[in-house]
Scaffold this motif. Structure first.
Motif, PDB file in Angstrom:
ATOM      1  N   SER A  40      78.088  70.839  34.537  1.00  0.00           N
ATOM      2  CA  SER A  40      78.913  69.991  33.980  1.00  0.00           C
ATOM      3  C   SER A  40      79.451  68.991  34.964  1.00  0.00           C
ATOM      4  O   SER A  40      79.411  69.549  36.383  1.00  0.00           O
ATOM      5  N   SER A  41      79.632  67.857  34.539  1.00  0.00           N
ATOM      6  CA  SER A  41      79.852  66.598  35.361  1.00  0.00           C
ATOM      7  C   SER A  41      81.217  66.113  34.789  1.00  0.00           C
ATOM      8  O   SER A  41      80.932  65.389  34.024  1.00  0.00           O
ATOM      9  N   GLU A  42      82.439  65.955  35.521  1.00  0.00           N
ATOM     10  CA  GLU A  42      83.685  65.176  34.636  1.00  0.00           C
ATOM     11  C   GLU A  42      84.373  64.440  35.584  1.00  0.00           C
ATOM     12  O   GLU A  42      84.715  64.748  36.888  1.00  0.00           O
ATOM     13  N   VAL A  43      84.694  62.991  35.311  1.00  0.00           N
ATOM     14  CA  VAL A  43      85.360  62.279  35.980  1.00  0.00           C
ATOM     15  C   VAL A  43      86.918  62.979  35.597  1.00  0.00           C
ATOM     16  O   VAL A  43      87.468  62.993  34.744  1.00  0.00           O
ATOM     17  N   THR A  44      87.639  62.990  36.904  1.00  0.00           N
ATOM     18  CA  THR A  44      88.965  63.158  36.716  1.00  0.00           C
ATOM     19  C   THR A  44      90.165  62.413  37.538  1.00  0.00           C
ATOM     20  O   THR A  44      89.573  61.645  38.307  1.00  0.00           O
ATOM     21  N   LYS A  45      91.414  62.526  37.320  1.00  0.00           N
ATOM     22  CA  LYS A  45      92.203  61.747  38.245  1.00  0.00           C
ATOM     23  C   LYS A  45      93.071  62.769  38.897  1.00  0.00           C
ATOM     24  O   LYS A  45      93.363  63.887  38.564  1.00  0.00           O
ATOM     25  N   LEU A  46      93.694  62.251  40.027  1.00  0.00           N
ATOM     26  CA  LEU A  46      94.528  63.201  40.858  1.00  0.00           C
ATOM     27  C   LEU A  46      95.540  63.591  39.895  1.00  0.00           C
ATOM     28  O   LEU A  46      96.285  63.092  39.144  1.00  0.00           O
ATOM     29  N   GLY A  47      95.795  65.044  40.103  1.00  0.00           N
ATOM     30  CA  GLY A  47      96.609  65.869  39.465  1.00  0.00           C
ATOM     31  C   GLY A  47      96.429  66.429  38.100  1.00  0.00           C
ATOM     32  O   GLY A  47      97.127  67.217  37.664  1.00  0.00           O
ATOM     33  N   GLU A  48      95.125  66.043  37.624  1.00  0.00           N
ATOM     34  CA  GLU A  48      94.682  66.954  36.463  1.00  0.00           C
ATOM     35  C   GLU A  48      94.523  68.186  36.626  1.00  0.00           C
ATOM     36  O   GLU A  48      94.142  68.551  37.905  1.00  0.00           O
ATOM     37  N   THR A  49      94.317  69.147  35.802  1.00  0.00           N
ATOM     38  CA  THR A  49      94.382  70.439  35.917  1.00  0.00           C
ATOM     39  C   THR A  49      92.993  71.123  35.527  1.00  0.00           C
ATOM     40  O   THR A  49      92.358  70.538  34.529  1.00  0.00           O
ATOM     41  N   ILE A  50      92.722  72.367  36.287  1.00  0.00           N
ATOM     42  CA  ILE A  50      91.454  72.781  35.826  1.00  0.00           C
ATOM     43  C   ILE A  50      91.934  74.441  35.769  1.00  0.00           C
ATOM     44  O   ILE A  50      92.645  74.929  36.555  1.00  0.00           O
ATOM     45  N   ILE A  51      91.511  75.157  34.521  1.00  0.00           N
ATOM     46  CA  ILE A  51      92.087  76.349  34.453  1.00  0.00           C
ATOM     47  C   ILE A  51      90.615  77.398  34.385  1.00  0.00           C
ATOM     48  O   ILE A  51      89.824  77.193  33.678  1.00  0.00           O
ATOM     49  N   LEU A  52      90.840  78.475  35.077  1.00  0.00           N
ATOM     50  CA  LEU A  52      89.695  79.292  35.212  1.00  0.00           C
ATOM     51  C   LEU A  52      90.161  80.672  34.496  1.00  0.00           C
ATOM     52  O   LEU A  52      91.310  81.071  35.142  1.00  0.00           O
ATOM     53  N   THR A  53      89.810  81.191  33.542  1.00  0.00           N
ATOM     54  CA  THR A  53      90.136  82.430  32.985  1.00  0.00           C
ATOM     55  C   THR A  53      88.970  83.410  33.174  1.00  0.00           C
ATOM     56  O   THR A  53      87.795  83.215  32.807  1.00  0.00           O
ATOM     57  N   TRP A  54      89.305  84.668  33.271  1.00  0.00           N
ATOM     58  CA  TRP A  54      88.201  85.738  33.576  1.00  0.00           C
ATOM     59  C   TRP A  54      88.974  87.178  33.429  1.00  0.00           C
ATOM     60  O   TRP A  54      90.177  87.249  33.251  1.00  0.00           O
ATOM     61  N   ARG A  55      88.203  88.075  33.174  1.00  0.00           N
ATOM     62  CA  ARG A  55      88.519  89.405  33.175  1.00  0.00           C
ATOM     63  C   ARG A  55      88.413  90.400  34.446  1.00  0.00           C
ATOM     64  O   ARG A  55      87.195  90.288  34.922  1.00  0.00           O
ATOM     65  N   ASN A  56      89.518  90.826  35.108  1.00  0.00           N
ATOM     66  CA  ASN A  56      89.305  91.687  36.270  1.00  0.00           C
ATOM     67  C   ASN A  56      88.594  92.929  35.848  1.00  0.00           C
ATOM     68  O   ASN A  56      89.450  93.581  34.971  1.00  0.00           O
ATOM     69  N   SER A  57      87.619  93.254  36.285  1.00  0.00           N
ATOM     70  CA  SER A  57      87.027  94.292  35.680  1.00  0.00           C
ATOM     71  C   SER A  57      87.444  95.658  36.341  1.00  0.00           C
ATOM     72  O   SER A  57      87.412  96.905  35.767  1.00  0.00           O
ATOM     73  N   LEU A  58      87.890  95.560  37.544  1.00  0.00           N
ATOM     74  CA  LEU A  58      88.570  96.701  38.350  1.00  0.00           C
ATOM     75  C   LEU A  58      89.830  97.252  37.620  1.00  0.00           C
ATOM     76  O   LEU A  58      90.199  98.497  37.297  1.00  0.00           O
ATOM     77  N   PHE A  59      90.609  96.442  37.029  1.00  0.00           N
ATOM     78  CA  PHE A  59      91.991  96.665  36.574  1.00  0.00           C
ATOM     79  C   PHE A  59      92.226  96.417  35.092  1.00  0.00           C
ATOM     80  O   PHE A  59      92.969  96.516  34.396  1.00  0.00           O
ATOM     81  N   ASN A  60      90.751  96.024  34.473  1.00  0.00           N
ATOM     82  CA  ASN A  60      90.599  95.481  33.043  1.00  0.00           C
ATOM     83  C   ASN A  60      91.938  94.726  32.559  1.00  0.00           C
ATOM     84  O   ASN A  60      92.408  94.722  31.352  1.00  0.00           O
ATOM     85  N   LEU A  61      92.299  93.485  33.161  1.00  0.00           N
ATOM     86  CA  LEU A  61      93.336  92.596  33.025  1.00  0.00           C
ATOM     87  C   LEU A  61      92.799  91.078  32.890  1.00  0.00           C
ATOM     88  O   LEU A  61      91.773  90.666  33.767  1.00  0.00           O
ATOM     89  N   GLU A  62      93.226  90.312  31.961  1.00  0.00           N
ATOM     90  CA  GLU A  62      92.876  89.202  31.882  1.00  0.00           C
ATOM     91  C   GLU A  62      93.438  88.433  32.943  1.00  0.00           C
ATOM     92  O   GLU A  62      94.740  88.459  33.237  1.00  0.00           O
ATOM     93  N   VAL A  63      93.021  87.352  33.328  1.00  0.00           N
ATOM     94  CA  VAL A  63      93.256  86.425  34.582  1.00  0.00           C
ATOM     95  C   VAL A  63      93.251  84.989  34.463  1.00  0.00           C
ATOM     96  O   VAL A  63      92.207  84.552  33.841  1.00  0.00           O
TER      97      VAL A  63
END
Length: 161
Positions: A40-63
């Protein structure tokens, strides 16, 4: 006919001399480390947000990790290891985050500021990481598969001149 040639010439000159992106815009590039393929390649502006979600396999928690676009860097502004029962997560200090990543349990860090030039993410068997950028959900597992590596980088407008 001469007028048409003049108009086309002016259009070409203006198109070629204008930068593709403005000075306050940046390009976020998500790529496959092994192949170099741009996911992916996206034009963004200063201050815009990126969110990364994933599951921690060791503690089985959503992050959830939150990043803000800075001037040629990503600023990590928050991390939540979500409580599996929906309770409010205990708030910790930003300087404690490294310990909590390794010791487990739900927690939340707000008002943090950690700068990254790029983010490297190895795809695990359980994690199912998704990047939310510009209204798009990019499932990293479906892009590179188990064991693959994704690189998230930011390029400023000066890089493309």
């Amino acid at each position: 006919m001469l007028l048409r040639i003049i108009i086309i010439t002016i259009y070409i000159i203006i198109s070629c001399s204008s930068p593709a992106i403005s000075i306050d815009e940046f390009i976020v590039i998500i790529s496959d480390k092994d192949t170099g393929r741009i996911i992916s390649s996206e034009v963004t502006k200063l201050g815009e947000t990126i969110i990364l979600t994933w599951r921690n396999s060791l503690f089985n928690l959503e992050v959830t990790e939150t990043y803000t676009i800075g001037d040629t860097f990503f600023e990590q502004t928050g991390v939540i290891f979500h409580d599996p029962y929906g309770k409010p997560e205990p708030v910790i200090k930003a300087e404690e985050i490294d310990d909590f990543y390794h010791t487990g349990g739900p927690f939340k860090v707000a008002n943090m500021s950690r700068a990254f030039k790029k983010i490297v993410f190895r795809i695990g068997e359980v994690g199912n990481p998704v990047i939310k950028l510009k209204g798009k959900n990019i499932n990293l597992t479906s892009q590179v598969g188990f064991g693959g590596v994704v690189i998230v980088e930011i390029k400023g407008s000066s890089h493309f001149k």
